[in-house]
Design a protein around this motif. Structure first.
Motif, PDB file in Angstrom:
ATOM      1  N   TRP A 129       0.816  -1.217   0.000  1.00  0.00           N
ATOM      2  CA  TRP A 129       0.000   0.000   0.000  1.00  0.00           C
ATOM      3  C   TRP A 129       0.851   1.270   0.000  1.00  0.00           C
ATOM      4  O   TRP A 129       0.398   2.316  -0.442  1.00  0.00           O
ATOM      5  N   LYS A 130       2.082   1.173   0.524  1.00  0.00           N
ATOM      6  CA  LYS A 130       2.939   2.367   0.558  1.00  0.00           C
ATOM      7  C   LYS A 130       3.223   2.909  -0.835  1.00  0.00           C
ATOM      8  O   LYS A 130       3.550   4.084  -1.004  1.00  0.00           O
ATOM      9  N   GLU A 131       3.094   2.021  -1.839  1.00  0.00           N
ATOM     10  CA  GLU A 131       3.425   2.434  -3.218  1.00  0.00           C
ATOM     11  C   GLU A 131       2.181   2.692  -4.067  1.00  0.00           C
ATOM     12  O   GLU A 131       2.281   3.238  -5.156  1.00  0.00           O
ATOM     13  N   ASN A 132       1.015   2.187  -3.593  1.00  0.00           N
ATOM     14  CA  ASN A 132      -0.159   2.213  -4.473  1.00  0.00           C
ATOM     15  C   ASN A 132      -1.251   3.160  -3.984  1.00  0.00           C
ATOM     16  O   ASN A 132      -1.617   3.138  -2.802  1.00  0.00           O
ATOM     17  N   GLU A 133      -1.798   3.934  -4.930  1.00  0.00           N
ATOM     18  CA  GLU A 133      -2.956   4.760  -4.608  1.00  0.00           C
ATOM     19  C   GLU A 133      -4.214   3.907  -4.588  1.00  0.00           C
ATOM     20  O   GLU A 133      -4.267   2.898  -5.285  1.00  0.00           O
ATOM     21  N   PRO A 134      -5.229   4.271  -3.810  1.00  0.00           N
ATOM     22  CA  PRO A 134      -5.328   5.485  -2.986  1.00  0.00           C
ATOM     23  C   PRO A 134      -4.697   5.331  -1.593  1.00  0.00           C
ATOM     24  O   PRO A 134      -4.696   6.278  -0.829  1.00  0.00           O
ATOM     25  N   PHE A 135      -4.166   4.122  -1.323  1.00  0.00           N
ATOM     26  CA  PHE A 135      -3.676   3.834   0.034  1.00  0.00           C
ATOM     27  C   PHE A 135      -2.470   4.692   0.414  1.00  0.00           C
ATOM     28  O   PHE A 135      -2.339   5.143   1.547  1.00  0.00           O
ATOM     29  N   LYS A 136      -1.608   4.918  -0.587  1.00  0.00           N
ATOM     30  CA  LYS A 136      -0.410   5.729  -0.366  1.00  0.00           C
ATOM     31  C   LYS A 136      -0.778   7.115   0.195  1.00  0.00           C
ATOM     32  O   LYS A 136      -0.203   7.570   1.196  1.00  0.00           O
ATOM     33  N   SER A 137      -1.752   7.752  -0.432  1.00  0.00           N
ATOM     34  CA  SER A 137      -2.178   9.087   0.026  1.00  0.00           C
ATOM     35  C   SER A 137      -2.783   9.025   1.430  1.00  0.00           C
ATOM     36  O   SER A 137      -2.515   9.883   2.278  1.00  0.00           O
ATOM     37  N   ILE A 138      -3.587   7.987   1.668  1.00  0.00           N
ATOM     38  CA  ILE A 138      -4.228   7.872   2.983  1.00  0.00           C
ATOM     39  C   ILE A 138      -3.168   7.711   4.075  1.00  0.00           C
ATOM     40  O   ILE A 138      -3.214   8.382   5.108  1.00  0.00           O
ATOM     41  N   LEU A 139      -2.202   6.848   3.815  1.00  0.00           N
ATOM     42  CA  LEU A 139      -1.162   6.586   4.825  1.00  0.00           C
ATOM     43  C   LEU A 139      -0.293   7.825   5.047  1.00  0.00           C
ATOM     44  O   LEU A 139       0.256   8.018   6.137  1.00  0.00           O
ATOM     45  N   ALA A 140      -0.210   8.678   4.026  1.00  0.00           N
ATOM     46  CA  ALA A 140       0.560   9.913   4.161  1.00  0.00           C
ATOM     47  C   ALA A 140      -0.290  11.049   4.722  1.00  0.00           C
ATOM     48  O   ALA A 140       0.179  12.184   4.873  1.00  0.00           O
ATOM     49  N   GLY A 141      -1.589  10.735   5.022  1.00  0.00           N
ATOM     50  CA  GLY A 141      -2.475  11.776   5.551  1.00  0.00           C
ATOM     51  C   GLY A 141      -2.825  12.831   4.507  1.00  0.00           C
ATOM     52  O   GLY A 141      -3.211  13.946   4.830  1.00  0.00           O
TER      53      GLY A 141
END
Lengths: 332, 332
Positions: A100-112
């Protein structure tokens, strides 16, 4: 319908203004509501449909009242509570999903980065909902939901989300039930997200909660039958979906309807177009100090068409700022 | 679960055999049921879950009872009543459809050739259902249904179809409700076909009727909102669909379940697999003289797997011939 409503309003508001403050048992009716035309309309309506011999009398079994949830019974800003739940779930589940650290939309969520999530559009949001709401049994999801409500806090009010229900609307639910109404939630939110909390929040049991659904599938797990939540939309309980769901699940046309956005427009129209006396009310968010102020221009709870047509259709706008003495129940 | 059920059965049947004939107010419990193990099992179950302090006590709000309809609450032979309705509608609508004389499956229906209809298979039957159940508003369909019940007669018993409900099962519904249960229908039949009649037939209001559905669409007709019935299947409430619908609509797992065919198998399993005391009963059609006798080999209400597994799962078979004093209410 409209003229009947107006005539009835004129005749009965005067009566209601006198009798509204005190109910039959001397208890104050709707104590968190300021006296005025809004409260008087509601009280007059209830008195008319419950007074035997009144031309507007409705038998108890037909006293169906439906309430939207987000923005009508509890707060829906800065984002829908169920979306806040999904974002929290992404963070909680991230250790099991290094990709998820590399893939949207999860990347954005994890980065706040909420703007980054918004940029992924509906497709991104649906992906987040499916990832966080499916792949478990209905009972497992129930536990996850309860745990979240017991721990998560609203970013502005610093209270648990289930405490951010509107006290005046809870009084309205109680008042209607005390007058023989059966109260239902008809919400765009997920039915299994709401059900674990609606009894304690609103006194509404699971079987009176209607909402959006994902597909559930019957299967055997260790030879025990379970219902698995699948990553596929079954029904969206919004806009035209609301009258459709009310008809398919309740099978009666409500005589009282409460909403706050254009997602409730068709439910308002269909419910108030039935025969006899009906009442539609719309919570108008006008109080930026105690809650939020928004209507035609917002991503969550846009109120435009329903507000424009409210006067001609006899729908009563509840002005949160002037009609309500309090917004939330006192903190414990 | 199974061992618990057996132990409990042994302990409580003796007690129930003594107390079953007379209820708390001296009224006979389930008067149209012969005394014996079946009636005793039901009475013992109800006493156990309703006795405060009992280890099997269940709070009133969780006393959910679900009943299949065709073959469980009313007769389903020689054909499902809803199919009889559809065939009657084809005949009534034929003058507006001259082309039907040439086209199957309508040609066979109009010629009274049920074998010819059967030869068109599921496709033909679905076409008949859609042609006769769609293309009108929900309110128009309600009227059509009521009119049919008021006029059509069962070919063998020469009574209106809504009179062919099982008196012992109606007593069972009343008995459960008198003990705080909420009673639901969960049927493969069409929800809007059943609803106009369930209150008068069974004391079950529209919002407690779950069934199969076709798609309904919200639209404006002369600027008035209506729900149009569309010729498209929305949901089939049979087999695995039954527990899925119970969960999505009721949101609680029933503690009492009644069925009569393999279409009820998954509902029986899922309901009786929950924690605590549960009871599943199966109406076994054993009475060719007073009603019909069939189980493993029939087109309507096939009972095979559920009967085979009943003993190991603790499901109680109701033997229509020996357990019931009467089948139908007396003719008026």
């Amino acid at each position: 319908m409209c003229r009947f409503t107006l005539k009835w309003l004129i005749i009965s508001i005067a009566f209601a203004l006198v009798t509204a403050p005190l109910g039959a048992l001397g208890q104050e009716i709707l104590p968190s509501w300021n006296d005025g035309a809004t409260k008087a309309s509601i009280v007059a309506f209830v008195k008319n449909v419950t007074t035997e011999g009144s031309s507007a009398f409705v038998p108890a079994e037909d006293r169906i009242a439906v309430f939207d949830n987000d923005g009508t019974l509890w707060t829906e800003h800065p984002i829908y509570f169920q979306l806040a739940f999904a974002l929290d779930r992404v963070k909680a589940m991230a250790p099991q999903h290094p990709e998820w650290k590399e893939n949207e939309p999860f990347k954005s969520i994890l980065a706040g980065d909420i703007e980054g999530l918004a940029a992924t559009g509906e497709k991104g949001v649906v992906e987040v909902i499916m990832e966080t709401h499916a792949g478990m049994t209905t009972e497992e999801f129930n536990s996850i939901t309860r745990d979240w409500f017991a721990s998560a806090e609203h970013p502005r009010f610093k209270r648990h989300y289930n405490e951010l229900t509107y006290l005046p609307m809870r009084e309205l639910l109680d008042y209607l039930r005390a007058n023989g109404f059966k109260t239902y939630i008809v919400s765009g939110g997920g039915v299994e997200f709401m059900r674990p909390m609606t009894e304690s929040m609103y006194g509404i049991p699971p079987e009176q909660v209607i909402g959006s659904r994902i597909v559930t599938k019957y299967m055997l797990k260790d030879d025990k039958p379970v219902l698995m939540r699948e990553p596929k939309v079954d029904f969206i309980d919004d806009k035209t979906g609301k009258p459709v769901a009310i008809n398919s699940i309740i099978g009666r046309r409500p005589i009282f309807v409460a909403g706050n956005s254009d997602g409730d427009y068709e439910m308002l129209r269909w419910s108030t177009a039935g025969d006899g006396l009906r009442l539609g009310v719309i919570v108008h968010h006008t109080d930026a100090v105690r809650e939020y102020a928004y209507d035609r221009d917002t991503h969550f709870g846009k109120l435009d068409k329903a507000m424009t047509e409210a006067p001609e259709r006899g729908w009563v706008l509840i002005d949160m700022k002037t009609d309500w003495k309090a917004i939330y129940p006192p903190a414990k």
